[in-house]
Design a protein around this motif. Structure first.
Motif, PDB file in Angstrom:
ATOM      1  N   MET A   1       0.866  -1.190   0.000  1.00 46.95           N
ATOM      2  CA  MET A   1       0.000   0.000   0.000  1.00 46.95           C
ATOM      3  C   MET A   1       0.899   1.237   0.000  1.00 46.95           C
ATOM      4  O   MET A   1       1.812   1.343   0.808  1.00 46.95           O
ATOM      5  N   SER A   2       0.663   2.127  -0.916  1.00 40.57           N
ATOM      6  CA  SER A   2       1.543   3.293  -1.007  1.00 40.57           C
ATOM      7  C   SER A   2       1.245   4.266   0.119  1.00 40.57           C
ATOM      8  O   SER A   2       0.150   4.303   0.665  1.00 40.57           O
ATOM      9  N   SER A   3       2.249   5.071   0.445  1.00 35.45           N
ATOM     10  CA  SER A   3       2.032   6.077   1.479  1.00 35.45           C
ATOM     11  C   SER A   3       1.047   7.135   0.990  1.00 35.45           C
ATOM     12  O   SER A   3       0.364   7.774   1.775  1.00 35.45           O
ATOM     13  N   GLU A   4       0.959   7.290  -0.354  1.00 35.76           N
ATOM     14  CA  GLU A   4       0.011   8.270  -0.907  1.00 35.76           C
ATOM     15  C   GLU A   4      -1.437   7.866  -0.598  1.00 35.76           C
ATOM     16  O   GLU A   4      -2.301   8.717  -0.367  1.00 35.76           O
ATOM     17  N   HIS A   5      -1.682   6.565  -0.559  1.00 40.41           N
ATOM     18  CA  HIS A   5      -3.022   6.064  -0.214  1.00 40.41           C
ATOM     19  C   HIS A   5      -3.437   6.581   1.170  1.00 40.41           C
ATOM     20  O   HIS A   5      -4.551   7.098   1.348  1.00 40.41           O
ATOM     21  N   ALA A   6      -2.547   6.460   2.156  1.00 39.06           N
ATOM     22  CA  ALA A   6      -2.864   6.934   3.506  1.00 39.06           C
ATOM     23  C   ALA A   6      -2.977   8.454   3.528  1.00 39.06           C
ATOM     24  O   ALA A   6      -3.910   9.008   4.109  1.00 39.06           O
ATOM     25  N   ALA A   7      -2.037   9.130   2.852  1.00 39.74           N
ATOM     26  CA  ALA A   7      -2.055  10.598   2.868  1.00 39.74           C
ATOM     27  C   ALA A   7      -3.364  11.129   2.281  1.00 39.74           C
ATOM     28  O   ALA A   7      -3.953  12.088   2.797  1.00 39.74           O
ATOM     29  N   GLN A   8      -3.837  10.471   1.216  1.00 36.31           N
ATOM     30  CA  GLN A   8      -5.073  10.947   0.597  1.00 36.31           C
ATOM     31  C   GLN A   8      -6.265  10.724   1.543  1.00 36.31           C
ATOM     32  O   GLN A   8      -7.134  11.592   1.663  1.00 36.31           O
ATOM     33  N   ALA A   9      -6.269   9.592   2.226  1.00 35.67           N
ATOM     34  CA  ALA A   9      -7.357   9.333   3.190  1.00 35.67           C
ATOM     35  C   ALA A   9      -7.323  10.369   4.318  1.00 35.67           C
ATOM     36  O   ALA A   9      -8.373  10.846   4.773  1.00 35.67           O
ATOM     37  N   ILE A  10      -6.132  10.727   4.736  1.00 34.64           N
ATOM     38  CA  ILE A  10      -5.978  11.703   5.835  1.00 34.64           C
ATOM     39  C   ILE A  10      -6.428  13.089   5.368  1.00 34.64           C
ATOM     40  O   ILE A  10      -7.151  13.797   6.080  1.00 34.64           O
ATOM     41  N   ARG A  11      -6.059  13.457   4.143  1.00 32.04           N
ATOM     42  CA  ARG A  11      -6.511  14.748   3.577  1.00 32.04           C
ATOM     43  C   ARG A  11      -8.024  14.751   3.409  1.00 32.04           C
ATOM     44  O   ARG A  11      -8.704  15.694   3.807  1.00 32.04           O
ATOM     45  N   ASP A  12      -8.555  13.677   2.822  1.00 34.37           N
ATOM     46  CA  ASP A  12     -10.001  13.612   2.560  1.00 34.37           C
ATOM     47  C   ASP A  12     -10.808  13.744   3.851  1.00 34.37           C
ATOM     48  O   ASP A  12     -11.896  14.316   3.863  1.00 34.37           O
ATOM     49  N   ALA A  13     -10.261  13.177   4.930  1.00 35.91           N
ATOM     50  CA  ALA A  13     -10.993  13.200   6.203  1.00 35.91           C
ATOM     51  C   ALA A  13     -10.840  14.543   6.925  1.00 35.91           C
ATOM     52  O   ALA A  13     -11.525  14.785   7.915  1.00 35.91           O
ATOM     53  N   GLY A  14      -9.919  15.382   6.457  1.00 38.34           N
ATOM     54  CA  GLY A  14      -9.735  16.679   7.134  1.00 38.34           C
ATOM     55  C   GLY A  14      -9.090  16.537   8.497  1.00 38.34           C
ATOM     56  O   GLY A  14      -9.404  17.283   9.428  1.00 38.34           O
ATOM     57  N   VAL A  15      -8.172  15.581   8.609  1.00 37.91           N
ATOM     58  CA  VAL A  15      -7.563  15.304   9.918  1.00 37.91           C
ATOM     59  C   VAL A  15      -6.723  16.484  10.409  1.00 37.91           C
ATOM     60  O   VAL A  15      -6.807  16.886  11.572  1.00 37.91           O
ATOM     61  N   CYS A  16      -5.919  17.050   9.527  1.00 44.31           N
ATOM     62  CA  CYS A  16      -4.945  18.074   9.947  1.00 44.31           C
ATOM     63  C   CYS A  16      -5.535  19.450   9.654  1.00 44.31           C
ATOM     64  O   CYS A  16      -5.605  19.868   8.492  1.00 44.31           O
ATOM     65  N   ASP A  17      -5.986  20.105  10.696  1.00 42.93           N
ATOM     66  CA  ASP A  17      -6.729  21.356  10.502  1.00 42.93           C
ATOM     67  C   ASP A  17      -6.125  22.519  11.287  1.00 42.93           C
ATOM     68  O   ASP A  17      -6.831  23.406  11.745  1.00 42.93           O
ATOM     69  N   GLY A  18      -4.800  22.493  11.471  1.00 43.78           N
ATOM     70  CA  GLY A  18      -4.142  23.599  12.182  1.00 43.78           C
ATOM     71  C   GLY A  18      -4.164  24.882  11.366  1.00 43.78           C
ATOM     72  O   GLY A  18      -4.692  24.921  10.249  1.00 43.78           O
ATOM     73  N   LEU A  19      -3.559  25.917  11.919  1.00 36.91           N
ATOM     74  CA  LEU A  19      -3.648  27.252  11.320  1.00 36.91           C
ATOM     75  C   LEU A  19      -2.717  27.454  10.124  1.00 36.91           C
ATOM     76  O   LEU A  19      -2.838  28.437   9.409  1.00 36.91           O
ATOM     77  N   ASP A  20      -1.777  26.538   9.914  1.00 35.69           N
ATOM     78  CA  ASP A  20      -0.815  26.719   8.820  1.00 35.69           C
ATOM     79  C   ASP A  20      -0.975  25.582   7.802  1.00 35.69           C
ATOM     80  O   ASP A  20      -0.781  24.404   8.133  1.00 35.69           O
ATOM     81  N   THR A  21      -1.297  25.940   6.578  1.00 39.48           N
ATOM     82  CA  THR A  21      -1.606  24.904   5.582  1.00 39.48           C
ATOM     83  C   THR A  21      -0.380  24.064   5.225  1.00 39.48           C
ATOM     84  O   THR A  21      -0.512  22.878   4.903  1.00 39.48           O
ATOM     85  N   VAL A  22       0.799  24.669   5.280  1.00 39.50           N
ATOM     86  CA  VAL A  22       2.008  23.901   4.949  1.00 39.50           C
ATOM     87  C   VAL A  22       2.272  22.850   6.033  1.00 39.50           C
ATOM     88  O   VAL A  22       2.593  21.691   5.743  1.00 39.50           O
ATOM     89  N   VAL A  23       2.087  23.240   7.283  1.00 37.53           N
ATOM     90  CA  VAL A  23       2.252  22.288   8.393  1.00 37.53           C
ATOM     91  C   VAL A  23       1.185  21.193   8.295  1.00 37.53           C
ATOM     92  O   VAL A  23       1.461  20.012   8.509  1.00 37.53           O
ATOM     93  N   ASN A  24      -0.031  21.576   7.944  1.00 43.18           N
ATOM     94  CA  ASN A  24      -1.106  20.578   7.796  1.00 43.18           C
ATOM     95  C   ASN A  24      -0.737  19.535   6.747  1.00 43.18           C
ATOM     96  O   ASN A  24      -0.923  18.330   6.950  1.00 43.18           O
ATOM     97  N   GLU A  25      -0.225  19.997   5.624  1.00 47.36           N
ATOM     98  CA  GLU A  25       0.120  19.071   4.543  1.00 47.36           C
ATOM     99  C   GLU A  25       1.272  18.158   4.976  1.00 47.36           C
ATOM    100  O   GLU A  25       1.269  16.958   4.686  1.00 47.36           O
ATOM    101  N   LEU A  26       2.222  18.724   5.677  1.00 45.62           N
ATOM    102  CA  LEU A  26       3.334  17.913   6.177  1.00 45.62           C
ATOM    103  C   LEU A  26       2.806  16.802   7.095  1.00 45.62           C
ATOM    104  O   LEU A  26       3.210  15.636   6.986  1.00 45.62           O
ATOM    105  N   LEU A  27       1.868  17.156   7.973  1.00 41.25           N
ATOM    106  CA  LEU A  27       1.365  16.158   8.916  1.00 41.25           C
ATOM    107  C   LEU A  27       0.410  15.163   8.270  1.00 41.25           C
ATOM    108  O   LEU A  27       0.169  14.081   8.805  1.00 41.25           O
ATOM    109  N   ALA A  28      -0.138  15.518   7.127  1.00 41.62           N
ATOM    110  CA  ALA A  28      -0.955  14.544   6.394  1.00 41.62           C
ATOM    111  C   ALA A  28      -0.079  13.527   5.676  1.00 41.62           C
ATOM    112  O   ALA A  28      -0.494  12.382   5.454  1.00 41.62           O
ATOM    113  N   THR A  29       1.124  13.916   5.305  1.00 39.91           N
ATOM    114  CA  THR A  29       1.943  13.049   4.452  1.00 39.91           C
ATOM    115  C   THR A  29       3.075  12.325   5.185  1.00 39.91           C
ATOM    116  O   THR A  29       3.538  11.294   4.710  1.00 39.91           O
TER     117      THR A  29
END
Ligand SMILES: [Zn+2]
Length: 400
Positions: A1-29
């Motif tokens: 299973m690729s790591s992109e599969h998990a990252a996309q599920a995490i993004r789709d679910a809106g898990v990382c919702d902090g104030l900085d979008t770059v930090v959010n993306e880092l924590l999703a991936t």
């Protein structure tokens, strides 16, 4: 299973919702090394058994008393329900119905673990290891490599049956520990559940071999007379810990919150201060989970070069409040000393929540600091990578 599969599920679910979008993306991936986790229950579980796995108490009466009115159940309904095509916040009864229906089609363990985004799982098999997937099978479900740590008390509880002459215990135990580090699948560290076998408020000095041998003779006689092999002898417990320390490999010590088999006031890591002094420059001491003493653990991690810690299962058990726990865990500790663990056991919901709630909390905590100008994005980037994986890779000597 690729790591992109998990990252996309995490993004789709809106898990990382902090104030900085770059930090959010880092924590999703970012992929996490879960440095202390267990397998997923192998058999299909009924609702009552699942409910028992979603509470730390080992009393079914406590499960019934709590019902679904806990942070962890709120988190299951919020985050796990949409993964099995039930609405977010579905009633717990509806979640259970959806779960049963889903599991007839797709094993839910594989579904949830593959979306957790693990780089590696370090699995401990000491607690009811026969009921849950092996380290290799757990890693396979998560789509990542697996390593293992060995519970010292489990080695002793096996050896007490196997050893013909208990007077040879010191050498036999040392050989058993050494054997775990050899072979095709060597362990990467050890674990002790001393907290569950009397706690830390006692002398933890290294015992002499003679005292160990006579303790082994006494214990073997009890076991051969029919007693359950549950190691509580102080000399043998201490000997196990010191044997592991002598290997130089990381020693995981369960501290803080655990089932009522332990006395929480005897599981405060500050009670290990003398032991920590005595083991300096010998082996890394990994204080597991630590809640509600995570601030004490942060202090110890700053004071002593070989002390590391995590907030483990406190993240899924505190659910929506876990942001506070993660924030408090980052007060005093050097960031090279904090690790991620889920301590999930049995229910795969806990593996997913361990990862996702940790990512969510980190995105908020670090996002706040970046948004307010206290930290740069480069600071956040470095600390996320350290805590997510680099600290574990370095301390356990894992391949990248
Ligand atoms: Zn554990």
């Amino acid at each position: 299973m690729s790591s992109e599969h998990a990252a996309q599920a995490i993004r789709d679910a809106g898990v990382c919702d902090g104030l900085d979008t770059v930090v959010n993306e880092l924590l999703a991936t970012v992929r996490l090394v879960d440095h202390h986790v267990h397998g997923v229950v192998s058999e299909r579980v009924d609702d009552a058994t699942l409910a028992d796995m979603l509470i730390e108490s080992d009393r079914r009466s406590a499960t019934r008393a709590a019902g679904f009115d806990t942070q962890v159940w709120h988190a299951v309904r919020r985050w796990c329900a949409p993964q099995i095509r039930a609405p977010a916040h579905a009633a717990a009864e509806d979640y259970l119905v959806a779960r049963r229906a889903y599991e007839r089609l797709i094993p839910i363990g594989r579904l949830l673990l593959s979306r957790a985004g693990f780089e590696r799982v370090i699995v401990e098999t000491g607690f009811q290891g026969g009921r849950v997937t092996s380290p290799a099978a757990t890693g396979e479900m998560a789509g990542c490599p697996a390593s293992r740590v060995v519970r010292l008390e489990a080695i002793a509880e096996r050896l007490v049956y196997e050893l013909a002459d208990p007077l040879t215990w010191p050498d036999a135990f040392r050989a058993a520990v050494a054997a775990e580090l050899a072979g095709a699948d060597p362990a990467v560290g050890f674990k002790t559940i001393l907290a569950y076998r009397g706690g830390f408020d006692r002398d933890l000095a290294r015992p002499a071999d003679e005292a160990v041998a006579s303790a082994a003779v006494r214990w073997a006689a009890e076991v051969h007379a029919g007693a359950t092999a549950r190691l509580t002898d102080e000399a043998l417990l201490r000997f196990g810990i010191w044997t592991a320390i002598d290997t130089g490999r990381p020693l995981q010590v369960h501290t803080g919150f655990g089932d009522p088999d332990l006395d929480l006031h005897r599981a405060d890591p500050l009670l290990l201060t003398d032991f920590i002094r005595a083991t300096e420059e010998r082996a890394p001491v990994m204080l597991l989970h630590t809640y509600p003493f995570h601030r004490h653990a942060g202090y110890l991690a700053q004071m002593f070069p070989h002390v590391y810690f995590d907030v483990g299962e406190a993240v899924h058990y505190t659910g929506a409040a876990s942001e506070v726990v993660v924030r408090e865990s980052m007060e005093l500790t050097p960031f090279t000393k904090l690790l991620f663990s889920s301590d999930a056991w049995g229910a795969p919901e806990l593996h997913l929540l361990g990862s996702w709630l940790f990512r969510r909390a980190m995105s908020r905590v670090l996002g706040d600091w970046v948004a307010r100008g206290d930290w740069s994005r480069a600071d956040a980037d470095r600390v996320v990578r350290l805590v997510a994986a680099e600290n574990a890779r370095r301390v356990y000597r894992l391949p990248a």
